[in-house]
Design a protein around this motif. Structure first.
Motif, PDB file in Angstrom:
ATOM      1  N   LYS A  37       0.817  -1.216   0.000  1.00 29.67           N
ATOM      2  CA  LYS A  37       0.000   0.000   0.000  1.00 29.67           C
ATOM      3  C   LYS A  37       0.851   1.265   0.000  1.00 29.67           C
ATOM      4  N   TYR A  38       1.958   1.247   0.736  1.00 33.06           N
ATOM      5  CA  TYR A  38       2.797   2.437   0.865  1.00 33.06           C
ATOM      6  C   TYR A  38       4.245   2.106   0.543  1.00 33.06           C
ATOM      7  N   SER A  39       4.877   2.981  -0.240  1.00 33.20           N
ATOM      8  CA  SER A  39       6.292   2.808  -0.569  1.00 33.20           C
ATOM      9  C   SER A  39       7.148   3.249   0.617  1.00 33.20           C
ATOM     10  N   PRO A  40       8.449   2.909   0.621  1.00 34.70           N
ATOM     11  CA  PRO A  40       9.338   3.348   1.696  1.00 34.70           C
ATOM     12  C   PRO A  40       9.410   4.870   1.826  1.00 34.70           C
ATOM     13  N   LEU A  41       9.192   5.592   0.738  1.00 34.84           N
ATOM     14  CA  LEU A  41       9.223   7.048   0.803  1.00 34.84           C
ATOM     15  C   LEU A  41       7.939   7.622   1.393  1.00 34.84           C
ATOM     16  N   GLU A  42       6.860   6.857   1.307  1.00 33.50           N
ATOM     17  CA  GLU A  42       5.575   7.337   1.820  1.00 33.50           C
ATOM     18  C   GLU A  42       5.387   6.997   3.293  1.00 33.50           C
ATOM     19  N   LEU A  43       5.877   5.841   3.718  1.00 33.25           N
ATOM     20  CA  LEU A  43       5.700   5.395   5.100  1.00 33.25           C
ATOM     21  C   LEU A  43       6.942   4.627   5.555  1.00 33.25           C
ATOM     22  N   PRO A  44       7.856   5.286   6.282  1.00 37.89           N
ATOM     23  CA  PRO A  44       9.074   4.618   6.743  1.00 37.89           C
ATOM     24  C   PRO A  44       8.766   3.533   7.777  1.00 37.89           C
ATOM     25  N   ILE A  45       9.478   2.437   7.689  1.00 37.05           N
ATOM     26  CA  ILE A  45       9.389   1.348   8.665  1.00 37.05           C
ATOM     27  C   ILE A  45      10.773   1.133   9.258  1.00 37.05           C
ATOM     28  N   LEU A  46      10.848   1.249  10.577  1.00 36.69           N
ATOM     29  CA  LEU A  46      12.099   1.008  11.294  1.00 36.69           C
ATOM     30  C   LEU A  46      11.915  -0.260  12.108  1.00 36.69           C
ATOM     31  N   MET A  47      12.679  -1.287  11.792  1.00 33.53           N
ATOM     32  CA  MET A  47      12.511  -2.587  12.435  1.00 33.53           C
ATOM     33  C   MET A  47      13.385  -2.669  13.681  1.00 33.53           C
ATOM     34  N   LEU A  48      12.800  -3.240  14.749  1.00 31.70           N
ATOM     35  CA  LEU A  48      13.484  -3.419  16.027  1.00 31.70           C
ATOM     36  C   LEU A  48      13.542  -4.895  16.358  1.00 31.70           C
ATOM     37  N   THR A  49      14.723  -5.408  16.671  1.00 31.09           N
ATOM     38  CA  THR A  49      14.830  -6.835  16.967  1.00 31.09           C
ATOM     39  C   THR A  49      16.146  -7.154  17.658  1.00 31.09           C
ATOM     40  N   ALA A  50      16.128  -8.252  18.366  1.00 27.28           N
ATOM     41  CA  ALA A  50      17.368  -8.748  18.975  1.00 27.28           C
ATOM     42  C   ALA A  50      18.198  -9.529  17.970  1.00 27.28           C
ATOM     43  N   ASN A  91      15.473  -6.234   2.014  1.00 27.72           N
ATOM     44  CA  ASN A  91      14.851  -6.789   0.804  1.00 27.72           C
ATOM     45  C   ASN A  91      13.342  -6.592   0.804  1.00 27.72           C
ATOM     46  N   LEU A  92      12.771  -6.515   2.015  1.00 29.52           N
ATOM     47  CA  LEU A  92      11.326  -6.262   2.134  1.00 29.52           C
ATOM     48  C   LEU A  92      11.021  -4.759   2.162  1.00 29.52           C
ATOM     49  N   GLU A  93      12.042  -3.943   1.906  1.00 25.42           N
ATOM     50  CA  GLU A  93      11.932  -2.485   1.811  1.00 25.42           C
ATOM     51  C   GLU A  93      11.673  -1.810   3.155  1.00 25.42           C
ATOM     52  N   ALA A  94      12.214  -2.405   4.223  1.00 25.46           N
ATOM     53  CA  ALA A  94      12.269  -1.665   5.489  1.00 25.46           C
ATOM     54  C   ALA A  94      13.268  -0.525   5.305  1.00 25.46           C
ATOM     55  N   ASN A  95      13.018   0.594   5.969  1.00 28.61           N
ATOM     56  CA  ASN A  95      13.901   1.750   5.806  1.00 28.61           C
ATOM     57  C   ASN A  95      15.151   1.667   6.668  1.00 28.61           C
ATOM     58  N   ASP A  96      15.006   1.078   7.853  1.00 29.44           N
ATOM     59  CA  ASP A  96      16.148   1.000   8.761  1.00 29.44           C
ATOM     60  C   ASP A  96      15.944  -0.173   9.713  1.00 29.44           C
ATOM     61  N   TYR A  97      17.001  -0.489  10.459  1.00 35.97           N
ATOM     62  CA  TYR A  97      17.017  -1.700  11.276  1.00 35.97           C
ATOM     63  C   TYR A  97      17.829  -1.387  12.529  1.00 35.97           C
ATOM     64  N   VAL A  98      17.214  -1.531  13.707  1.00 29.82           N
ATOM     65  CA  VAL A  98      17.896  -1.256  14.969  1.00 29.82           C
ATOM     66  C   VAL A  98      17.845  -2.505  15.837  1.00 29.82           C
ATOM     67  N   THR A  99      18.995  -2.884  16.374  1.00 34.44           N
ATOM     68  CA  THR A  99      19.046  -4.086  17.215  1.00 34.44           C
ATOM     69  C   THR A  99      18.841  -3.725  18.678  1.00 34.44           C
ATOM     70  N   LYS A 100      18.244  -4.643  19.410  1.00 37.20           N
ATOM     71  CA  LYS A 100      18.034  -4.498  20.846  1.00 37.20           C
ATOM     72  C   LYS A 100      19.219  -5.124  21.588  1.00 37.20           C
ATOM     73  N   PRO A 101      19.608  -4.570  22.750  1.00 39.51           N
ATOM     74  CA  PRO A 101      19.082  -3.329  23.351  1.00 39.51           C
ATOM     75  C   PRO A 101      19.568  -2.107  22.593  1.00 39.51           C
ATOM     76  N   PHE A 102      18.658  -1.130  22.395  1.00 38.63           N
ATOM     77  CA  PHE A 102      19.023   0.043  21.627  1.00 38.63           C
ATOM     78  C   PHE A 102      19.462   1.177  22.543  1.00 38.63           C
ATOM     79  N   VAL A 103      20.163   2.112  21.986  1.00 40.43           N
ATOM     80  CA  VAL A 103      20.545   3.341  22.684  1.00 40.43           C
ATOM     81  C   VAL A 103      19.527   4.416  22.305  1.00 40.43           C
ATOM     82  N   LYS A 104      18.978   5.062  23.321  1.00 38.26           N
ATOM     83  CA  LYS A 104      17.895   6.019  23.093  1.00 38.26           C
ATOM     84  C   LYS A 104      18.279   7.089  22.077  1.00 38.26           C
ATOM     85  N   LYS A 105      19.444   7.706  22.235  1.00 37.94           N
ATOM     86  CA  LYS A 105      19.842   8.784  21.326  1.00 37.94           C
ATOM     87  C   LYS A 105      19.958   8.288  19.887  1.00 37.94           C
TER      88      LYS A 105
END
Length: 447
Positions: A105-118, A130-144
């Protein structure tokens, strides 16, 4: 969970209910509609609360979903966040699957997805991208770091949205380009569409009475009313030309006709407000035609713009100009009438057969008068049958009879400008005869 937040006491978080945080002094002046909407999708309440706490210093409106299905339901129901924080490992449907569905429904430019995972293996990152996620952050994350990544993605999305205000995303879609950065000079596509032109009557006279700031305020006020109804009816605005609007409807002519009717209704409402403020009402003319269009880019390497080139565009513009001649709010071509799903849904009548300036093909022109006053609609419907009789006499060159019929119509409806036009033509041809080869076609010199 975030470093420093691991001792947070867990408690139940209700899904779907927005939590509004607006503590940042720099953002206090923003309107509610300007606040950034973030959808957090995670099956662990403790994780959701940690994210809420991490984002609490920003001007975000946070909506929560406790699993992937809830998130997809929210989006299917019309909710569009500015960014999704998406956990990967969830029951029933994973974050990867949610991402895949959202991207339909939405392209990466229209709706960013930031994935969070261990999960932090390279293969996990590759699958997300490959699934067009915009970014990827691993847990535990740093708030800043999380906040910086969120702000970067939102800034990029807003930049893309800003480009879309100058080059419509619908135009890019028709060029089969996901982003403006992929558009090259000279690229084009041929499409069959409906073209709409709208223009304010006597705008020059209006503008001469206003200062430049008042002119801008007036135009933007007017455009702010009529433009949304174009989008509501599945169209998009190709360009503004001063007070004029050119819009395209890729799906069907009915969309264009409904938009024209809604635009006239908006002008009627606008005029009520103007009259309450002691201002004169305005009138607009709208012309519609359908045909093959060439959409593309023109210009040169350092300066180019999107445009549409076709006879259909010129004819729609000419029809808009003819609204002044016939005293009509909306004029459409026979190509529009032939492609309507059900023309009887509209109040319409045949107006004329013309060749417009610069063209040789004969066009049958129709008037749609759904938005005229109740009295005008009633009188036009009352005289519809006799109007057709007068047209038959006219095209059979029985001008005495035609003149009499149109004169009778004018006794009933003195404001019928089309009847007046045929009355004058019939009288002229009765007195002076018709030109050689006359076939009832008027040659229009109006632009």
């Amino acid at each position: 969970v975030a470093e420093g937040d691991r001792n947070l006491i867990s408690h139940q978080v209700t899904a779907k209910l927005p939590i509004i945080h607006s503590q940042s002094p720099a953002n206090q002046e923003l309107l509610e509609t300007d606040k950034i909407k973030i959808l957090i999708v995670d099956d662990e309440p403790i994780n959701i609360q940690v994210l809420v706490n991490s984002l609490s210093s920003e001007n975000y409106v946070i909506t929560q979903a406790s699993n992937g299905l809830e998130a997809l339901t929210l989006i299917e129901e019309g909710f569009k966040p500015d960014l999704i924080l998406l956990d990967v490992m969830m029951p029933k449907i994973t974050g990867y699957e949610v991402c895949r569905e959202v991207r339909k429904k939405y392209s990466p430019l229209e709706l960013p997805i930031l994935m969070l995972t261990a999960k932090n293996q390279t293969s996990d990152l590759v699958e997300a991208f490959n699934l067009e996620a915009n970014d990827y952050v691993t847990k535990p994350f740093v708030k800043k770091e999380l906040l910086a990544r969120i702000n970067t993605q939102i800034r990029l999305a807003k930049m893309n949205a800003a480009y879309g205000r100058f080059v419509p995303h619908d135009f890019l879609s028709l060029l089969e380009k996901p982003s403006i950065i992929e558009v090259k000079l000279g690229e084009h596509q041929e499409k069959n569409m409906t073209v709409l032109f709208a223009d304010i009557r006597s705008f020059t006279a209006l503008s001469e009475k206003m200062t430049p700031p008042e002119n801008f305020a007036f135009i933007n006020n007017y455009l702010g009313r009529v433009s949304p109804v174009i989008r509501k009816n599945n169209g998009f605005i190709d360009k503004y030309i001063g007070d004029a609007v050119m819009a395209l409807f890729p799906t069907c002519p009915d969309d264009g006709v409904r938009a024209a009717i809604d635009m006239q209704k908006e002008v009627n409402l606008y005029n009520q407000q103007r009259q309450e403020n002691g201002l004169a009402p305005i009138a607009i003319g709208i012309g519609l035609h359908a045909g093959n269009l060439m959409l593309g880019t023109i210009g040169e390497r350092e300066r180019m713009e999107s445009t549409v080139i076709a006879d259909a565009v010129n004819l729609a513009s000419r029809l808009e100009g003819l609204t002044k001649v016939y005293g009509s709010g909306i004029l459409v071509s026979d190509a529009i009438m032939a492609r309507l799903d059900d023309r009887e849904k509209y109040k319409y009548r045949f107006v004329d057969r013309v060749t417009v300036k610069g063209k040789t093909n004969v066009v049958s022109v129709f008037e749609i008068y759904d938005t005229e006053t109740e009295e005008s609609i009633q009188l036009k419907q009352q005289t519809a049958e006799v109007f057709q009789v007068g047209l038959d006499f006219y095209y059979q060159q029985k001008f005495v009879a035609a003149q009499k019929v149109f004169q009778n119509i004018l006794h009933i409806n003195p404001e019928d400008k089309v009847a007046m036009l045929y009355f004058k033509r019939s009288r002229k041809y009765r007195m002076y005869g018709v030109p050689d080869g006359w076939a009832g076609v008027e040659i229009s010199t109006d632009k």
